[in-house]
Design an enzyme around this catalytic site. Structure first.
Site, mmCIF file in Angstrom:
data_model
loop_
_atom_site.group_PDB
_atom_site.id
_atom_site.type_symbol
_atom_site.label_atom_id
_atom_site.label_comp_id
_atom_site.label_asym_id
_atom_site.label_seq_id
_atom_site.Cartn_x
_atom_site.Cartn_y
_atom_site.Cartn_z
ATOM 1 N N ARG A 1 -78.614 -50.081 -67.300
ATOM 2 C CA ARG A 1 -79.171 -50.221 -68.653
ATOM 3 C C ARG A 1 -79.604 -48.873 -69.212
ATOM 4 O O ARG A 1 -79.098 -47.838 -68.804
ATOM 5 C CB ARG A 1 -80.381 -51.187 -68.653
ATOM 6 C CG ARG A 1 -80.189 -52.476 -67.865
ATOM 7 C CD ARG A 1 -79.172 -53.376 -68.465
ATOM 8 N NE ARG A 1 -79.233 -54.730 -67.881
ATOM 9 C CZ ARG A 1 -78.208 -55.563 -67.877
ATOM 10 N NH1 ARG A 1 -77.035 -55.205 -68.356
ATOM 11 N NH2 ARG A 1 -78.339 -56.765 -67.380
ATOM 12 N N HIS B 1 -63.422 -57.026 -66.470
ATOM 13 C CA HIS B 1 -64.171 -58.284 -66.393
ATOM 14 C C HIS B 1 -63.127 -59.365 -66.631
ATOM 15 O O HIS B 1 -62.690 -59.571 -67.762
ATOM 16 C CB HIS B 1 -65.295 -58.352 -67.434
ATOM 17 C CG HIS B 1 -66.079 -59.630 -67.360
ATOM 18 N ND1 HIS B 1 -67.419 -59.680 -67.014
ATOM 19 C CD2 HIS B 1 -65.703 -60.912 -67.529
ATOM 20 C CE1 HIS B 1 -67.832 -60.943 -67.001
ATOM 21 N NE2 HIS B 1 -66.800 -61.711 -67.319
ATOM 22 N N LYS C 1 -63.511 -49.635 -68.864
ATOM 23 C CA LYS C 1 -63.778 -51.045 -68.562
ATOM 24 C C LYS C 1 -63.442 -51.935 -69.743
ATOM 25 O O LYS C 1 -63.839 -51.669 -70.880
ATOM 26 C CB LYS C 1 -65.252 -51.224 -68.183
ATOM 27 C CG LYS C 1 -65.623 -52.687 -67.982
ATOM 28 C CD LYS C 1 -66.288 -52.995 -66.685
ATOM 29 C CE LYS C 1 -66.446 -54.498 -66.504
ATOM 30 N NZ LYS C 1 -67.724 -54.893 -65.961
ATOM 31 N N HIS D 1 -70.090 -51.101 -58.921
ATOM 32 C CA HIS D 1 -70.349 -51.920 -60.120
ATOM 33 C C HIS D 1 -71.847 -52.198 -60.209
ATOM 34 O O HIS D 1 -72.361 -53.094 -59.545
ATOM 35 C CB HIS D 1 -69.582 -53.247 -60.026
ATOM 36 C CG HIS D 1 -69.598 -54.034 -61.298
ATOM 37 N ND1 HIS D 1 -68.469 -54.619 -61.823
ATOM 38 C CD2 HIS D 1 -70.599 -54.353 -62.159
ATOM 39 C CE1 HIS D 1 -68.765 -55.253 -62.938
ATOM 40 N NE2 HIS D 1 -70.060 -55.113 -63.163
ATOM 41 N N ALA E 1 -77.445 -63.325 -68.839
ATOM 42 C CA ALA E 1 -76.663 -63.449 -67.609
ATOM 43 C C ALA E 1 -76.800 -62.201 -66.765
ATOM 44 O O ALA E 1 -76.585 -61.091 -67.264
ATOM 45 C CB ALA E 1 -75.202 -63.703 -67.952
ATOM 46 N N HIS F 1 -65.999 -58.407 -59.728
ATOM 47 C CA HIS F 1 -66.798 -59.596 -59.381
ATOM 48 C C HIS F 1 -65.981 -60.879 -59.369
ATOM 49 O O HIS F 1 -66.258 -61.795 -60.129
ATOM 50 C CB HIS F 1 -68.018 -59.731 -60.299
ATOM 51 C CG HIS F 1 -67.751 -59.483 -61.779
ATOM 52 N ND1 HIS F 1 -66.785 -60.159 -62.491
ATOM 53 C CD2 HIS F 1 -68.339 -58.642 -62.643
ATOM 54 C CE1 HIS F 1 -66.809 -59.732 -63.739
ATOM 55 N NE2 HIS F 1 -67.741 -58.815 -63.857
ATOM 56 N N ASN G 1 -71.649 -51.133 -70.590
ATOM 57 C CA ASN G 1 -72.011 -52.071 -71.677
ATOM 58 C C ASN G 1 -73.510 -52.022 -71.947
ATOM 59 O O ASN G 1 -74.194 -53.044 -71.991
ATOM 60 C CB ASN G 1 -71.563 -53.502 -71.340
ATOM 61 C CG ASN G 1 -72.217 -54.057 -70.094
ATOM 62 O OD1 ASN G 1 -72.618 -53.288 -69.215
ATOM 63 N ND2 ASN G 1 -72.329 -55.370 -70.003
ATOM 64 N N HIS H 1 -75.419 -52.147 -63.053
ATOM 65 C CA HIS H 1 -75.971 -51.986 -64.407
ATOM 66 C C HIS H 1 -77.323 -51.287 -64.327
ATOM 67 O O HIS H 1 -78.270 -51.837 -63.767
ATOM 68 C CB HIS H 1 -76.140 -53.346 -65.088
ATOM 69 C CG HIS H 1 -74.845 -54.039 -65.331
ATOM 70 N ND1 HIS H 1 -74.119 -53.876 -66.485
ATOM 71 C CD2 HIS H 1 -74.120 -54.884 -64.553
ATOM 72 C CE1 HIS H 1 -73.010 -54.588 -66.418
ATOM 73 N NE2 HIS H 1 -72.974 -55.219 -65.252
ATOM 74 N N ASP I 1 -72.655 -55.641 -59.067
ATOM 75 C CA ASP I 1 -72.937 -56.136 -60.420
ATOM 76 C C ASP I 1 -74.432 -56.420 -60.584
ATOM 77 O O ASP I 1 -74.819 -57.298 -61.353
ATOM 78 C CB ASP I 1 -72.111 -57.395 -60.722
ATOM 79 C CG ASP I 1 -72.117 -57.755 -62.214
ATOM 80 O OD1 ASP I 1 -72.520 -56.920 -63.040
ATOM 81 O OD2 ASP I 1 -71.730 -58.896 -62.533
#
Lengths: 335, 335
Positions: free
Chosen positions: A17, A133, A96, A13, A258, A168, A41, A15, A242
């Site tokens: 970007r 999530h 997801k 997990h 966040a 998470h 995302n 990110h 995460d």
């Protein structure tokens, strides 16, 4: 112990970007972990086989390490079983669910979980992972994960062969459910920041945007339950950082984003948590085996060595503030 | 109802800071409230009769309104009964306890409450108010107020004639204690931001530094208990805004300061809360009577009128972001 050599871990997990952030952060994960799963995302989101292909190519351009990135797609109201199937054929390993509004870039998230059931059925059939999530929209922030457990249970029961990851986990309630009451198809990731932070670190002193994430860090009792789960040797709990980078401008503002950027410190800090819990012998399974087993993947081949020496975490990496910036960690990745 | 004319209210808890902030914020309170009590945790702190005199003079220079400001001193480990007595003779009406580390400028706060007992005895003798920031240091942030109630009870019992204000109560536990179990000498102030905000407004969506204060806003159940207490007509609960201005630079940064700037919107927003609770008839007593009665002061003479008309709160006042910036409030102070 002076050092710890273990099988290369996986981060299920993370990110990355898009550019230019992707270029700045990829290496912090890729240098340490054998494989990772990139979260979909992004802006724009990764919704289809084609999006995933494009993203895989983009990552490939900047991935100079012996590191494999797995793709996931974001399930939207517009996602169909056909989209799922095409993604699966393009080697996307997970879909997801972001419930609407609960986290970063989730305005297009799911509000009607039942509407996704045809997609879940297709994923079950194909053997594609459902990544959740796990927070219920519209509920008081500290209760969102607890209230989501009913949704999780309903899905897990309706699709007994659908493999599910509750991402998470942040509460003792979720730990208790996954550990004692969930069926075999359910596992959970635990971030390193949820293992070391509580609300005291976010709002107990000065306000700390660098400790703001979703799900928000919780109480000392919740943190202890997470440490217990991670260090237990129970294969239902495995590593997912995460790690979620934001510029200081996006964090330190009127409406802060966040995400905790933990990639550069994650493995040493997990090691510190496990050692403090007297469970260093459980780290390798948590970090390098249980996740791969749940995903049905072979284990990594190589190893990585952590030195047990005090390491002062830099104040920033490429202008990004990492978790534990300026603090000393007892372990360090050996170059 | 088109308008509400009520006795001029008092704000028994407000932060004016020092120059240049003081000049920028004083009027927002002074235009609306008949009297206010200025908090002494300035930099440097107001510790003595002499400090209070200087601060009173400073406020006098900028106070162009028909508004009286009461002085308080900050109780420190170095405070003696003689200092208390001199302050009292200089018309300081309260001594304030900041437990160490629990809020803004409390590094010099109290860690040993027993050590203050000679001061409390002197204050009881003189009839000086004990004002308490009621949070226990070193405790998990959401439990600090609950854990402080034992300290409060011990003080209130040991000094039965000492008048005490538990400032800015934030939990159902504190409401319950003050309402049902506290002796007659204990009352509490309730801020308007604790009546309208919960943790959802601070960390439930994006991170909102403008909603960060100490004690932190709590759960929906806590907020409802506070609304019930404020609107009950129980004279143990009265108005204290704890309006606490900070520049955006101090709020929107790596370590954000605690405080909600509510002065410009406080009275209209209290009115909205009371009206929504069906208790507009209780507003005047809460805002203009119960506080003065607890402090042993005469009631204000003049009146103020609130018009019931939609009012869009400005985005900022002198570059300070107010509570409810940009939102519509049902009431407006009539000029």
């Amino acid at each position: 112990m002076d050092s710890l050599t273990m099988r290369k871990p996986d981060d299920f997990h993370v990110h990355y970007r898009v550019l230019p952030m992707l270029r700045a952060v990829l290496g912090y994960t890729a240098r340490v972990f054998g494989r990772s799963m990139a979260m979909p995302n992004t802006v724009p989101p990764i919704r289809t086989a084609s999006d995933a292909e494009d993203y895989r190519v983009l990552l490939g351009v900047y991935n100079k390490w012996k590191h494999e990135v797995f793709m996931a797609i974001k399930l939207l109201a517009s996602t169909t079983p056909e989209i799922i199937r095409e993604a699966y054929l393009a080697k996307v390993i997970a879909g997801k669910v972001y419930p609407v509004g609960v986290t970063t870039h989730s305005d297009d998230g799911i509000s009607d979980f039942r509407q996704q059931w045809p997609n879940f059925a297709e994923m079950e059939e194909l053997g594609m992972m459902l990544s959740l999530h796990g927070e219920m929209p519209g509920v008081f922030v500290l209760d969102r994960e607890l209230r989501f457990l009913n949704v999780l249970e309903e899905i897990a029961t309706a699709f007994p062969r659908l493999k599910i990851v509750l991402e998470h986990v942040s509460t003792a309630d979720a730990v208790d459910y996954v550990w004692r009451n969930s069926p075999d198809n359910v596992a959970a990731t635990i971030t390193v920041h949820h293992l070391v932070l509580t609300l005291d670190d976010l709002i107990g002193g000065m306000l700390r945007p660098d400790h703001f994430c979703k799900p928000v860090v919780k109480t000392p009792a919740d943190r202890m339950a997470l440490v217990m789960a991670a260090t237990s040797g129970n294969p239902k709990f495995f590593l997912g950082t995460d790690s979620a980078p934001w510029s200081r401008k996006d964090k330190e503002c009127a409406e802060g984003c966040a995400g905790v950027f933990s990639a550069p410190v994650a493995l040493p800090l997990y090691a510190q948590v496990f050692e403090q819990a007297g469970a260093l012998d459980k780290l390798e399974a948590f970090a390098s085996e249980f996740g791969a087993q749940h995903y049905g993947l072979p284990l990594n081949e190589g190893t990585i060595t952590l030195a047990r020496e005090p390491w002062e975490v830099p104040q920033s990496y490429n202008a990004l503030v990492p978790l534990y910036a300026g603090r000393i960690i007892d372990w360090k990745v050996e170059e």
